[in-house]
Design an enzyme around this catalytic site. Structure first.
Site, PDB file in Angstrom:
ATOM      1  CE  LYS A   1      18.144 -14.655   1.358  1.00 42.32           C
ATOM      2  NZ  LYS A   1      17.269 -15.448   0.531  1.00 42.32           N
TER       3      LYS A   1
ATOM      4  CD  GLU B   1      16.594 -15.540  -8.339  1.00 38.60           C
ATOM      5  OE1 GLU B   1      17.341 -16.209  -7.618  1.00 38.60           O
ATOM      6  OE2 GLU B   1      16.345 -14.342  -8.121  1.00 38.60           O
TER       7      GLU B   1
HETATM    8  N1  PLP Z   1      17.865 -16.776  -5.173  1.00 46.69           N
HETATM    9  C1  PLP Z   1      16.904 -16.609  -4.263  1.00 46.69           C
HETATM   10  C2  PLP Z   1      15.610 -16.042  -4.702  1.00 46.69           C
HETATM   11  C3  PLP Z   1      17.148 -16.966  -2.922  1.00 46.69           C
HETATM   12  O1  PLP Z   1      16.202 -16.811  -2.005  1.00 46.69           O
HETATM   13  C4  PLP Z   1      18.395 -17.505  -2.565  1.00 46.69           C
HETATM   14  C5  PLP Z   1      18.695 -17.847  -1.179  1.00 46.69           C
HETATM   15  O2  PLP Z   1      19.326 -17.161  -0.464  1.00 46.69           O
HETATM   16  C6  PLP Z   1      19.352 -17.660  -3.555  1.00 46.69           C
HETATM   17  C7  PLP Z   1      19.060 -17.291  -4.849  1.00 46.69           C
HETATM   18  C8  PLP Z   1      20.699 -18.227  -3.231  1.00 46.69           C
HETATM   19  O3  PLP Z   1      21.526 -17.295  -2.609  1.00 46.69           O
HETATM   20  P1  PLP Z   1      22.693 -17.759  -1.658  1.00 46.69           P
HETATM   21  O4  PLP Z   1      23.539 -18.673  -2.447  1.00 46.69           O
HETATM   22  O5  PLP Z   1      23.404 -16.506  -1.319  1.00 46.69           O
HETATM   23  O6  PLP Z   1      22.066 -18.412  -0.497  1.00 46.69           O
HETATM   24  C1  COI Z   2      18.513 -19.500   1.498  1.00 47.81           C
HETATM   25  O1  COI Z   2      18.944 -20.341   0.698  1.00 47.81           O
HETATM   26  O2  COI Z   2      19.146 -19.183   2.498  1.00 47.81           O
HETATM   27  C2  COI Z   2      17.253 -18.817   1.290  1.00 47.81           C
HETATM   28  O3  COI Z   2      17.050 -17.810   1.893  1.00 47.81           O
HETATM   29  C3  COI Z   2      16.268 -19.397   0.393  1.00 47.81           C
HETATM   30  C4  COI Z   2      14.952 -19.600   1.055  1.00 47.81           C
HETATM   31  C5  COI Z   2      14.018 -20.016  -0.004  1.00 47.81           C
HETATM   32  C6  COI Z   2      15.005 -20.599   2.149  1.00 47.81           C
END
Ligand code: PLP
Ligand code: COI
Length: 336
Positions: A184, A220
């Protein structure tokens, strides 16, 4: 504790400055003790590594008020682990995983008045992040870093609330093979800004990225993983260049253990997305957002939006998060 006077149900996904945040600094090879502060602004060198070379990563997670009035957060240990992975990939010092969880808990406690009430549809979004803070001009990692966690109350991520989304297959790439798509890193999001502005201008809610090596597989979107439904099967792309979403990993378990579904985590070809009946975006911010349409260069593929399976996945996951449905062991961190 009296809640802030906010119209919770009309919140969108924006920044609202709350009372307290957590800060810890890394210098001379060690993290300091860290503390809560009311100082929301950061002052640093004009030459800070984060400003010149984007040495920064972040996490996103939420605190909720449950049906029985507790404040909880969802699987923070997995955010701690993922942040540690991001730090290692970006040559940043890991903030110890147990301290990460404690910092999140302290930040939520200190902002309890900002945690939206049960049933409001809103939650307290938490943003742990880290950046290289000392002056670096040759291309190399910083030696000093700051880790912070702030909190902001949020509503639905997508404009217009929970409604079926219109996505497009994007001609730009988000992540390179052997690059940083699986962590991230702030830079992944900088990569996507041009494409998201363009998508919005063209009337789309989000971009679906393809694998940049062959441009034949679904990866994604800019801010969420993607899931598809065919019959009793949940299908979700497997790739080394997508973010390992905690929501997606949880949905896979929910689909298998709560809904008795089959799950396929595998490469998903662009050429097969017309075979699915339902599609959703999943993430902390997105929760599960139903997809109505994906446009592939003029060809429209339509899905059921809130079809029966996306609806069941949504109800079960949010039921677990809000304490209406028993959670698997270790998923819920009770804060208050
Ligand atoms: N993919 C991306 C590019 C994201 O920024 C996020 C957000 O966090 C996710 C997927 C989803 O991840 P999570 O379910 O851990 O929030
Ligand atoms: C999240 O879902 O927490 C993310 O970081 C995604 C972002 C695009 C807000």
């Amino acid at each position: 504790m009296e809640k802030k006077n906010i119209d919770w149900s009309s919140l969108g996904f924006g920044y609202v400055q709350t009372d307290m945040r957590y800060v810890s600094n890394y210098k001379n090879g060690a993290w300091d003790d860290g503390c809560l502060t009311d100082q929301a602004n950061v002052t640093m060198s004009e030459c800070a590594c984060v400003l010149q070379y984007a040495q920064t990563c972040f996490e996103g997670m939420k605190a909720y008020t449950t049906q029985d009035g507790h404040i909880v957060c969802f699987r923070p240990d997995l955010n701690a682990q993922r942040m540690a992975d991001s730090c290692r990939r970006l040559k940043m010092p890991v903030f110890p995983e147990d301290r990460f969880v404690k910092a999140v808990v302290e930040t939520v406690r200190a902002n309890a008045a900002w945690v939206p009430p049960y049933g409001s549809g809103a939650s307290l979004y938490l943003r742990p992040f880290m950046f290289g803070s000392d002056a670096i001009i040759g291309v190399k990692p910083a030696t000093e870093f700051q880790f912070r966690v702030f909190a902001t109350p949020v509503g639905p991520y997508f404009k217009g609330g929970i409604k079926p989304l219109k996505l497009r297959i994007c001609d730009y790439d988000r992540a390179a093979p052997r690059g940083t798509g699986h962590v991230k890193a702030g830079l992944n999001y900088a990569m996507s800004l041009y494409a998201i502005v363009d998508a919005h201008e063209q009337g789309y809610d989000e971009n679906v990225y393809l694998d940049s090596g062959s441009r034949t597989f679904i990866e994604e979107t800019g801010g969420a993983n993607i899931v598809f439904v065919k019959g009793n099967t949940l299908v979700t792309p497997k790739s080394d260049t997508i973010l390992p979403s905690i929501t997606r990993r949880s949905l896979v378990q929910v689909a298998k253990d709560y809904l008795g579904m089959e799950v396929e985590e595998r490469e998903v070809a662009l050429s097969e997305i017309g075979d699915f009946t339902e599609c959703g975006l999943c993430g902390t911010a997105a929760v599960i957002s139903p997809v109505g349409t994906i446009v592939d260069h003029g060809k429209e593929i339509n899905y059921a939006g809130f079809g029966p399976t996306i609806q069941k996945l949504y109800d079960t996951l949010t039921g677990i998060q809000m304490g209406r449905i028993p959670a698997p062991e270790g998923w819920i961190e009770v804060i208050e």
